[in-house]
Every structure is written in C-alpha cells, then in structure tokens.
Design an enzyme around this catalytic site. Sequence first.
Site, short mmCIF file in Angstrom:
data_model
loop_
_atom_site.label_atom_id
_atom_site.label_comp_id
_atom_site.label_asym_id
_atom_site.label_seq_id
_atom_site.Cartn_x
_atom_site.Cartn_y
_atom_site.Cartn_z
CG ASP A 1 -1.97 -1.06 1.22
OD1 ASP A 1 -2.15 -1.69 0.16
OD2 ASP A 1 -2.61 -1.26 2.26
NE ARG A 2 1.30 8.00 -2.91
CZ ARG A 2 1.09 8.85 -3.91
NH1 ARG A 2 0.09 8.68 -4.73
NH2 ARG A 2 1.90 9.88 -4.08
#
Length: 239
Positions: free
Chosen positions: A60-61
């Site tokens: 995930d970013r």
Amino acid sequence: MTPEILFLDNHLLVVAKPAGMLSQGDSTGDRDVANWAKAFLKREFNKPGNVFVGLVQRLDRPASGVMVLARTSKAASRLTEQFRKRSVEKVYLALVEGKLEGSGRLEDWLFKTHDTETGTRVKRVSSTTSGAKKAVLEWRALATVRGRTLVRVVLETGRPHQVRVQLGGIGHPIVGDLRYAAPVPLGDGHSIALHAAHLALDHPTQKDRRRFTAAPPPAWGEDFARPIEAELRVLAGRE
C-alpha cells in the site's frame, strides 16, 4: 523519496519501499517503485532500450517495507507461483492504537471498492457477499507504550488493505491510518505505521531460501526502538 536497495543479482532486485511511494504507476503520475527500478537498472548497467522489471507484489502507498522485483520473465513467473502457493513468508510490524495483549488469528471476508475521490476502500463483509475474498492473518502483541501497541503480523493471504482493515476491525486501527478510523495522522500525514519488515522466499534459479529484513522508518519515533530491534534480529535469524 528513493527505495533502499537490499539485494541485487541477475534475477532479483529487493528494496525497502519508502512510505508514501506507489508500488506501481497510476493516474496521479507520482513516483513509483516499478518505474524507479527500471530507470535505476538502465542507468546502473548502461542498458539500451526497455528494461524488464516484473512487479510480483505490491505494498500500500502509505506503508513501507521490503519489496521484491523480478529482473527476468523466468524469475517473475517463478516468484508469482510462490506467492500464489503462499510459500512466501510475509511478516509485518505495525503500531496500533490502544492496548492489545497476547496473540490471535483473524479470518474475515473482504470486499474492495474504488471511488475516484476516495480511492480504494476495503470493508469486512459476509462470506456470502458476491466478490468477497477470504483474508487470514496471525498477530502477536510485542509491546505497549503510551496507549499504543507494537504488533507482529504474519499474513497467510495477501489482500488489498488486509492488515489495515482486519486490525481496525478488532478496534485497533493502525497509527496514522485515517482511512480506517485512526484518530490522528502519523508524521507527515501521508504515511501509516505499517511496515513489511520481513520477506522469505526461494531464489528463482538457485532455489535456496533467501531472507530479507528492513527496519521501520524514523517517523515511528523512539518509543518502540528496543522491541523493534529485538524482533528484527529474530526475523533475520540472528537469534
């Protein structure tokens, strides 16, 4: 914002992804690991034309941590098969809100939606929900300081936002994860206290087991420095 190189050979590039950096390019045009890796390899080895980089996993970013990329199509295929068979060991460290004790196993059914304004959002649903996917993880509390707990998480499945949704679902959202009910941001407001600390897999050509570890970013502060250091030694096989 540049990944740290943990390992490099003719088949693998293993990096520690910074929090806030995309794994793969999207419509924002923001910097991402896959395109950074292509540019790095092209420059490092003076390669003409296109450079192959196989993205076999994503983080995930707002999360950080260990990511493996394939440098050949053969390596990409073999690594993808390992992830599919769940033979890759994935261990996360997370800081969560509240006091969490002991250990446990979470099994949920997750459903992913995407909105142009809010982005990807995942929620827990009934097992009978069409399109839902089973998510399983094991957790163990390592230390609690000032109303927050350091947790070790071992993934059995690799669903989008899985750790974030499942820990939030038991009332302990990840520190800084405003999307999933955390009360306040972490550091710069763009990262969350979720870190892929350890990845173990079979080398795609040499077949021996490889272990990679990386420490969480400085934004986590010093409260949990000692238990984090101790856990990283265990994960690296030094204790």
